[in-house]
Enzyme design. Structure first.
Site, mmCIF file in Angstrom:
data_model
loop_
_atom_site.group_PDB
_atom_site.id
_atom_site.type_symbol
_atom_site.label_atom_id
_atom_site.label_comp_id
_atom_site.label_asym_id
_atom_site.label_seq_id
_atom_site.Cartn_x
_atom_site.Cartn_y
_atom_site.Cartn_z
ATOM 1 N N HIS A 87 0.860 -1.194 0.000
ATOM 2 C CA HIS A 87 0.000 0.000 0.000
ATOM 3 C C HIS A 87 0.887 1.231 0.000
ATOM 4 C CE1 HIS A 87 -3.474 2.534 0.726
ATOM 5 N NE2 HIS A 87 -2.749 3.177 1.617
ATOM 6 N N ASP A 166 -15.549 3.229 7.674
ATOM 7 C CA ASP A 166 -14.500 4.174 7.265
ATOM 8 C C ASP A 166 -15.053 5.232 6.309
ATOM 9 O OD1 ASP A 166 -11.704 5.124 6.995
ATOM 10 O OD2 ASP A 166 -12.050 4.559 4.916
ATOM 11 N N ARG A 173 -14.398 13.333 8.870
ATOM 12 C CA ARG A 173 -13.066 13.877 9.198
ATOM 13 C C ARG A 173 -12.712 14.988 8.216
ATOM 14 N NH1 ARG A 173 -9.612 9.019 8.423
ATOM 15 N NH2 ARG A 173 -7.868 10.412 8.841
ATOM 16 N N SER A 188 -7.914 4.007 9.363
ATOM 17 C CA SER A 188 -8.646 4.138 8.104
ATOM 18 C C SER A 188 -7.957 3.332 7.007
ATOM 19 C CB SER A 188 -8.716 5.627 7.725
ATOM 20 O OG SER A 188 -9.128 5.808 6.401
ATOM 21 N N LYS A 192 -9.059 -1.008 5.535
ATOM 22 C CA LYS A 192 -9.328 -1.422 4.154
ATOM 23 C C LYS A 192 -8.303 -2.439 3.659
ATOM 24 C CE LYS A 192 -9.489 2.966 3.487
ATOM 25 N NZ LYS A 192 -9.630 4.397 3.215
HETATM 26 N N1 URA Z 1 -6.011 7.411 3.202
HETATM 27 C C1 URA Z 1 -7.021 6.759 3.827
HETATM 28 O O1 URA Z 1 -7.524 5.762 3.343
HETATM 29 N N2 URA Z 1 -7.450 7.257 5.007
HETATM 30 C C2 URA Z 1 -6.921 8.340 5.580
HETATM 31 O O2 URA Z 1 -7.348 8.710 6.638
HETATM 32 C C3 URA Z 1 -5.878 9.002 4.918
HETATM 33 C C4 URA Z 1 -5.429 8.505 3.728
#
Ligand code: URA
Length: 443
Positions: A87, A166, A173, A188, A192
């Site tokens: 990632h 999320d 946010r 977050s 995923k």
């Molecule tokens: N990428 C994400 O998936 N979440 C965040 O909070 C910041 C970057």
């Protein structure tokens, strides 16, 4: 358990219990917590922080708000016996996923890669893949499994049932100035990723004007949170801080980036892109237990030079409905037919080619989106003709702006006015990989 009591507890600096975190995530997911209470708790978390245990539990709870994939019935047939992914926190010209996923799969790894769309000045793998005619990223679970068994790799989108908590949290946010909390960012991202059913992960945390974090200290802190939470979640993880103050490779956009990724799989890519892709792919093999510390890089290099990585990319395209002829004929991908060169203002060496400015200019052209519903034009973008360190004469082209619409072109050119600096002396070469963060370095 009342929302008010949980908000008050965090406001006063108390560590939340697992039950309180679960109640919060349940309230976010089923809508029983209104926006103002969710936002109040997010602000309390931003200001008071979280322990690693709290953030790890928040991540698990968010994963539990949706589906979690499970490859235990097939992963034993793949190298290392666990699924692995990479990632990136996002960068400008970062197309490494398109290169390293097939390379790792060509070495026997199982790579169920789920990606998001790009937002802001950093590109997204999904948007790049959308430039390939016919390529489907919306595979059902059954289709994903079939493709994984056949090729060892899928490149797909996050479905609506991946960590739905999320989605609401991120939107709130964004609207309440609470994005910057490290435990919230980490939970977050990882909610995923861990959902993919992986046992190993490599994180590329970008540092610089084109990345999510501009300063090394901030990126290091984020990397420590990510490695700490992922490791506690049973995912063997390593993070790299990599330089993102200038675009990676020579292309920024979508179709042009896919073209460059294919060239790299043919052994004809730029050195920075090839070396980072090979390094990250090799670390994926090590993290998955699919290769040793000393032979991982050699295995990946063999996959590259033998053409097995390119063949794997072709297999992935075919398995997901894409037209594999793009490998030999990139003109099958959309490409805008107007271009404007940005010349060097004087003779010397390119000492700065600012990733942030190039990324924002690419968004203005239509290669990225500045709001969630923005439409991408896969055929526009910016090519880097003279990367940092190149000696140029006044008037030599440094950047090529590929565009369709003159108004967008002019807006992009305005963004690029301070993107390039020329110096008299050649700039000192700088490493691309700045630091490695391993599991023992907890936040
Ligand atoms: N990428 C994400 O998936 N979440 C965040 O909070 C910041 C970057």
């Amino acid at each position: 358990m009342r929302a008010l009591d949980i908000i008050r507890a965090k406001r006063d600096g108390r560590v939340l219990t697992r039950g309180e975190i679960d109640a919060f995530v349940a309230g976010v997911t089923d809508g029983s917590w209104p926006d103002y209470q969710v936002s109040a708790l997010l602000m309390a978390i931003l200001l008071r922080g979280m322990t690693l245990d709290e953030a790890t539990h928040l991540t698990h709870s968010m994963i539990g708000s949706g589906v979690r994939l499970d490859w235990s019935d097939i992963q034993g047939s793949f190298a290392g016996g666990v699924a692995v992914d990479k990632h990136s926190t996002g960068g400008v010209g970062d197309k490494t996923s398109l290169i390293l996923a097939p390379l790792a799969a060509a070495c026997g790894a199982l790579v169920p890669m789920m990606s998001g769309r790009g937002l802001g000045h950093t590109g997204g793998t999904l948007d790049k893949l959308a430039a390939i005619p016919g390529f489907r990223t919306d595979l059902s679970l059954a289709e994903m499994r079939t493709a994984l068994v056949a090729t060892g790799c899928v490149l797909i989108r996050q479905t609506a049932d991946v960590a739905p908590a999320d989605r609401r949290l991120y939107a709130l946010r964004d609207a309440t100035a609470t994005v910057e909390s490290l435990p919230l960012i980490s939970s977050s991202i990882l909610s995923k990723k861990v959902t993919e059913g992986i046992g190993a992960l490599v994180m590329d945390v970008k540092v610089g004007s084109g990345g999510f974090m501009a300063r090394v200290d901030d990126a290091r802190e984020l990397a420590r949170w990510l490695v700490g939470i992922a490791t506690r979640s049973g995912v063997r993880t390593e993070a790299f801080l990599t330089r993102m103050d200038t675009p990676l490779g020579r292309t920024v956009g979508n179709a042009n980036e896919v073209h460059e990724a294919i060239a790299t799989l043919k052994g004809q890519g730029p050195a920075d892109l090839e070396s980072l892709s090979v390094h990250l792919a090799a670390r994926m093999l090590v993290m998955a237990g699919a290769a040793g510390e000393h032979d991982a890089e050699e295995q990946i290099r063999n996959a590259l030079t033998s053409g097995r990585g390119l063949q794997k990319f072709a297999d992935i395209l075919s398995a997901q409905g894409g037209d594999p002829r793009v490998i030999d004929d990139p003109s099958l991908m959309p490409m805008a037919d107007h271009e404007r060169m940005i010349p060097a203002p004087r003779s010397g060496f390119v000492s700065k080619l600012d990733a942030g400015a190039v990324g924002h200019a690419a968004v203005v052209l239509g290669a990225g989106r500045d709001h969630v519903d923005g439409i991408i034009d896969p055929g526009v973008g910016i090519d880097v003709l003279a990367p940092e360190g190149t000696e140029v004469r006044e008037g030599d082209a440094v950047l090529r702006v590929i565009y369709r619409d003159a108004a967008r072109r002019d807006a992009a050119l305005a963004r690029l006015t301070t993107a390039v600096d020329i110096s008299d002396a050649a700039p000192a070469p700088r490493p691309l990989i700045l630091e490695t963060i391993r599991a023992q370095e907890q936040p």
